[in-house]
Design a protein around this motif. Sequence first.
Motif, short mmCIF file in Angstrom:
data_model
loop_
_atom_site.label_atom_id
_atom_site.label_comp_id
_atom_site.label_asym_id
_atom_site.label_seq_id
_atom_site.Cartn_x
_atom_site.Cartn_y
_atom_site.Cartn_z
N MET A 1 101.72 -41.23 3.57
CA MET A 1 102.01 -41.57 4.96
C MET A 1 103.43 -41.99 5.04
N ARG A 2 104.30 -41.35 5.84
CA ARG A 2 105.74 -41.73 6.04
C ARG A 2 105.72 -42.93 7.28
N ARG A 3 106.83 -43.30 7.11
CA ARG A 3 107.29 -44.46 7.99
C ARG A 3 107.03 -44.03 9.65
N SER A 4 107.68 -42.77 10.00
CA SER A 4 107.46 -42.10 11.12
C SER A 4 106.07 -41.94 11.52
N GLU A 5 105.16 -41.58 10.63
CA GLU A 5 103.76 -41.29 10.62
C GLU A 5 103.14 -42.56 11.06
N PHE A 6 103.33 -43.61 10.34
CA PHE A 6 103.01 -44.90 10.76
C PHE A 6 103.13 -45.37 12.03
N LEU A 7 104.45 -45.24 12.73
CA LEU A 7 104.72 -45.80 13.97
C LEU A 7 103.88 -44.93 14.78
N ARG A 8 103.71 -43.65 14.60
CA ARG A 8 103.06 -42.70 15.25
C ARG A 8 101.55 -43.11 15.60
N ALA A 9 100.91 -43.48 14.35
CA ALA A 9 99.68 -43.82 14.47
C ALA A 9 99.32 -45.21 15.06
N VAL A 10 100.32 -45.97 14.93
CA VAL A 10 100.20 -47.29 15.65
C VAL A 10 100.15 -47.25 16.97
N LEU A 38 107.33 -53.18 6.23
CA LEU A 38 108.51 -52.18 6.68
C LEU A 38 109.57 -52.36 6.06
N ASP A 39 110.28 -53.38 6.70
CA ASP A 39 111.56 -53.85 6.20
C ASP A 39 111.69 -54.12 4.79
N VAL A 40 110.92 -54.70 4.21
CA VAL A 40 110.86 -54.92 2.62
C VAL A 40 110.36 -54.12 1.94
N VAL A 65 95.73 -40.02 10.94
CA VAL A 65 96.20 -40.26 12.03
C VAL A 65 97.86 -40.26 11.58
N GLY A 66 98.55 -40.10 12.79
CA GLY A 66 100.02 -40.16 12.58
C GLY A 66 100.81 -38.71 12.13
N ARG A 67 99.80 -38.06 11.79
CA ARG A 67 100.33 -36.60 11.27
C ARG A 67 100.57 -35.64 12.57
N ILE A 68 101.55 -34.88 12.51
CA ILE A 68 101.88 -33.88 13.47
C ILE A 68 100.76 -32.74 13.43
N GLU A 69 100.66 -32.43 11.81
CA GLU A 69 99.83 -31.53 11.80
C GLU A 69 99.18 -31.81 10.68
N PRO A 70 97.58 -31.34 10.76
CA PRO A 70 96.84 -31.70 9.48
C PRO A 70 97.12 -31.33 8.11
#
Length: 73
Positions: A1-10, A38-40, A65-70
């Motif tokens: 999971m990337r940071r962007s996926e994490f933020l989208r999932a949240v 995330l910062d550390v 969750v958080g993924r644009i495509e499966p």
Amino acid sequence: MRRSEFLRAVDDEFGARANALTNDLVLGGIGMTAHDALDVGVPPREIWLALCDAADVPPERQYGVGRIEPRKG
């Protein structure tokens, strides 16, 4: 999971509460907020699972969750 996926999932899971949860809730097992973790450099997947545990997110909504495509394959 990337940071962007994490933020989208949240955002997808918690909506208007997302900002408060990531900035104010100290996650058990991590010992800090999601934002600080995330910062550390704590892996976003580890933070996501700790957040799901703290917020009683059912298992069927924790994975993928958080993924644009499966994922393929």
